[in-house]
Scaffold this motif. Structure first.
Motif, PDB file in Angstrom:
ATOM      1  N   ALA A 104      -1.955   4.581  -5.243  1.00 11.77           N
ATOM      2  CA  ALA A 104      -2.303   3.174  -5.434  1.00 11.77           C
ATOM      3  C   ALA A 104      -3.636   2.849  -4.758  1.00 11.77           C
ATOM      4  O   ALA A 104      -4.471   2.126  -5.328  1.00 11.77           O
ATOM      5  CB  ALA A 104      -1.198   2.280  -4.874  1.00 11.77           C
TER       6      ALA A 104
ATOM      7  N   GLU B 100       1.520   0.772  -9.362  1.00  9.84           N
ATOM      8  CA  GLU B 100       1.093  -0.570  -9.775  1.00  9.84           C
ATOM      9  C   GLU B 100       1.585  -1.650  -8.803  1.00  9.84           C
ATOM     10  O   GLU B 100       0.867  -2.612  -8.527  1.00  9.84           O
ATOM     11  CB  GLU B 100       1.595  -0.874 -11.191  1.00  9.84           C
ATOM     12  CG  GLU B 100       0.842  -0.160 -12.297  1.00  9.84           C
ATOM     13  CD  GLU B 100       1.252   1.297 -12.444  1.00  9.84           C
ATOM     14  OE1 GLU B 100       0.549   2.052 -13.144  1.00  9.84           O
ATOM     15  OE2 GLU B 100       2.291   1.680 -11.850  1.00  9.84           O
ATOM     16  N   GLU B 101       2.819  -1.507  -8.309  1.00  5.33           N
ATOM     17  CA  GLU B 101       3.313  -2.549  -7.404  1.00  5.33           C
ATOM     18  C   GLU B 101       2.544  -2.544  -6.096  1.00  5.33           C
ATOM     19  O   GLU B 101       2.300  -3.605  -5.507  1.00  5.33           O
ATOM     20  CB  GLU B 101       4.812  -2.401  -7.158  1.00  5.33           C
ATOM     21  CG  GLU B 101       5.252  -1.121  -6.495  1.00  5.33           C
ATOM     22  CD  GLU B 101       6.763  -1.078  -6.294  1.00  5.33           C
ATOM     23  OE1 GLU B 101       7.236  -1.746  -5.347  1.00  5.33           O
ATOM     24  OE2 GLU B 101       7.449  -0.389  -7.065  1.00  5.33           O
TER      25      GLU B 101
ATOM     26  N   LYS C 113      -6.488   4.275  -6.933  1.00  4.25           N
ATOM     27  CA  LYS C 113      -6.702   3.490  -8.144  1.00  4.25           C
ATOM     28  C   LYS C 113      -7.329   2.139  -7.820  1.00  4.25           C
ATOM     29  O   LYS C 113      -8.164   1.639  -8.578  1.00  4.25           O
ATOM     30  CB  LYS C 113      -5.369   3.308  -8.881  1.00  4.25           C
ATOM     31  CG  LYS C 113      -4.817   4.600  -9.467  1.00  4.25           C
ATOM     32  CD  LYS C 113      -3.397   4.432 -10.006  1.00  4.25           C
ATOM     33  CE  LYS C 113      -3.364   3.550 -11.224  1.00  4.25           C
ATOM     34  NZ  LYS C 113      -1.990   3.493 -11.808  1.00  4.25           N
ATOM     35  N   TYR C 114      -6.930   1.577  -6.681  1.00 13.17           N
ATOM     36  CA  TYR C 114      -7.485   0.276  -6.307  1.00 13.17           C
ATOM     37  C   TYR C 114      -8.963   0.404  -5.946  1.00 13.17           C
ATOM     38  O   TYR C 114      -9.781  -0.451  -6.311  1.00 13.17           O
ATOM     39  CB  TYR C 114      -6.691  -0.312  -5.141  1.00 13.17           C
ATOM     40  CG  TYR C 114      -7.041  -1.751  -4.854  1.00 13.17           C
ATOM     41  CD1 TYR C 114      -6.716  -2.765  -5.751  1.00 13.17           C
ATOM     42  CD2 TYR C 114      -7.705  -2.109  -3.685  1.00 13.17           C
ATOM     43  CE1 TYR C 114      -7.040  -4.086  -5.504  1.00 13.17           C
ATOM     44  CE2 TYR C 114      -8.034  -3.425  -3.419  1.00 13.17           C
ATOM     45  CZ  TYR C 114      -7.702  -4.411  -4.331  1.00 13.17           C
ATOM     46  OH  TYR C 114      -8.027  -5.718  -4.077  1.00 13.17           O
TER      47      TYR C 114
ATOM     48  N   THR D 179       6.358   2.712  -8.151  1.00 12.14           N
ATOM     49  CA  THR D 179       5.152   2.772  -8.983  1.00 12.14           C
ATOM     50  C   THR D 179       3.925   2.410  -8.167  1.00 12.14           C
ATOM     51  O   THR D 179       3.988   1.597  -7.240  1.00 12.14           O
ATOM     52  CB  THR D 179       5.255   1.804 -10.177  1.00 12.14           C
ATOM     53  OG1 THR D 179       5.245   0.457  -9.709  1.00 12.14           O
ATOM     54  CG2 THR D 179       6.538   2.055 -10.966  1.00 12.14           C
TER      55      THR D 179
ATOM     56  N   GLU E 232      -0.630  -1.540  -5.872  1.00 15.97           N
ATOM     57  CA  GLU E 232      -1.954  -2.082  -6.216  1.00 15.97           C
ATOM     58  C   GLU E 232      -1.918  -3.607  -6.163  1.00 15.97           C
ATOM     59  O   GLU E 232      -2.852  -4.251  -5.671  1.00 15.97           O
ATOM     60  CB  GLU E 232      -2.367  -1.623  -7.611  1.00 15.97           C
ATOM     61  CG  GLU E 232      -2.762  -0.158  -7.703  1.00 15.97           C
ATOM     62  CD  GLU E 232      -3.141   0.218  -9.125  1.00 15.97           C
ATOM     63  OE1 GLU E 232      -4.229  -0.209  -9.571  1.00 15.97           O
ATOM     64  OE2 GLU E 232      -2.345   0.898  -9.792  1.00 15.97           O
ATOM     65  N   TYR E 233      -0.831  -4.179  -6.666  1.00 12.59           N
ATOM     66  CA  TYR E 233      -0.687  -5.636  -6.623  1.00 12.59           C
ATOM     67  C   TYR E 233      -0.614  -6.116  -5.173  1.00 12.59           C
ATOM     68  O   TYR E 233      -1.228  -7.133  -4.810  1.00 12.59           O
ATOM     69  CB  TYR E 233       0.573  -6.067  -7.381  1.00 12.59           C
ATOM     70  CG  TYR E 233       0.820  -7.553  -7.338  1.00 12.59           C
ATOM     71  CD1 TYR E 233       0.129  -8.420  -8.190  1.00 12.59           C
ATOM     72  CD2 TYR E 233       1.730  -8.099  -6.432  1.00 12.59           C
ATOM     73  CE1 TYR E 233       0.345  -9.792  -8.133  1.00 12.59           C
ATOM     74  CE2 TYR E 233       1.952  -9.452  -6.377  1.00 12.59           C
ATOM     75  CZ  TYR E 233       1.257 -10.302  -7.229  1.00 12.59           C
ATOM     76  OH  TYR E 233       1.466 -11.652  -7.170  1.00 12.59           O
TER      77      TYR E 233
END
Length: 330
Positions: A288, A247-248, A291-292, A245, A250-251
């Motif tokens: 990612a 999201e991971e 999006k970031y 994903t 991005e984190y």
């Protein structure tokens, strides 16, 4: 005598193949026993224990705690059918008693050259290798079936464990570091990176820091390195998630930002260690980054920094420690 020689061979090979790349050391005295001083410690047959085993003791300086960590390590090598919750529970039970005595043992300190006037901590580490390389299950599932609350863990004791997949991954990371050295893309002079945290501050010099046992099983492992023959100074990040994903990632990018690594203008390479990572790894990472950057209001400077980050997989290498060649505790 033969078992002593074999255990010594195992410890030396583990250090050479794996732990030296994480800046760990080990004591040359191996496969010895130290005195049991607790009358409540009983063998499986119910008789009082006289001594506890110590296959090998690995040690390193903890960068946050500011003291030396001694890992009293129990080396196990099992075939696939022997890696069961019942077998593991027995190993943990024995280690609980061993560590309880070890933490206060003058006999252990004497045998393993542990200065009593310096801050230190003795912990246990169960090292479980699968010598037929057929273990495909989740080792953590086997651990979760153990009633850990029923184990005789004394107050303040800490136990760690490395399962077959952990060992395989660490062996692959060590080989990747060695390969990058050979290509002139990583120097021999590097350190594991520990930023100052809100509640914990890093101690001592930043260079030569070891990988803590906690970081070896964490989601990522960060190396900071100086310039190599064919590569400038920067960071190597060994990423231990599947990368499915955006999201991971991005984190992860936000974590690097909080650690002030993005602003350092040093090179950042992400090396994915998970053998189950998605085939679309680079596409997911690219998404990612987009999006970031969007969350930062399309900041061009930050976008340029993110575009310089490289991401690749490492080559998985199989560790072949065969008990026919060297002895292990069963």
């Amino acid at each position: 005598m033969s078992e002593t020689i074999n255990i010594a061979e195992v410890a030396a090979k583990l250090s050479k193949d794996i732990f030296q790349y994480f800046n760990w050391e080990f004591h040359p005295k191996m496969d010895d026993n130290f005195e049991c001083t607790n009358e409540d410690h009983k063998s499986d047959g119910g008789s009082p224990k006289i001594s506890h085993p110590a296959d090998v003791i690995f040690f390193y300086e903890d960068p946050y705690l500011g003291k030396k960590i001694y890992l009293l390590t129990d080396l196990k090598s099992y075939k696939v059918d022997s890696i069961t919750s019942t077998k593991l529970r027995g190993a943990f039970k024995s280690m609980c008693m061993t560590v309880e005595c070890a933490r206060e043992s003058a006999d252990l300190r004497s045998k393993y050259s542990i200065p009593s006037d310096e801050p230190y901590e003795v912990r246990g580490m169960l090292f479980v290798h699968n010598h037929d390389n057929e273990y495909q299950k989740s080792f953590y599932d086997a651990i979760n079936k153990i009633d850990l609350y029923s184990l005789p863990i004394s107050h303040g004791s800490i136990l760690h464990f490395l399962g077959p997949h952990d060992i395989q991954r660490l062996f692959s990371i060590a080989n990747d570091i060695l390969r990058l050295r050979g290509l002139g893309e990583a120097p021999k002079d590097y350190t594991f990176y520990y930023p100052d945290l809100v509640m914990n501050r890093r101690q001592r010099d930043i260079w030569g820091q070891p990988a803590t046992v906690e970081s070896l099983t964490g989601p990522y492992l960060i190396i900071r390195h100086k310039a190599a023959d064919n590569f400038g100074p920067g960071y190597l990040i060994y990423y231990n998630r599947d990368g499915t994903t955006s999201e991971e990632f991005e984190y992860l990018l936000d974590t690097l930002s909080r650690y002030q690594m993005l602003e350092s203008e040093e090179k950042i390479r992400i090396r994915v260690t998970n053998t189950e990572s998605t085939d679309d790894l680079k596409s997911v990472f690219h998404l990612a980054k987009k999006k970031y950057v969007k969350s930062w209001g399309f900041d061009k400077t930050r976008e340029a920094l993110l575009d310089k980050i490289q991401i690749d997989r490492i080559t998985s290498v199989t560790a072949t420690y065969n008990p026919g060649d060297m002895g292990w505790r069963e």
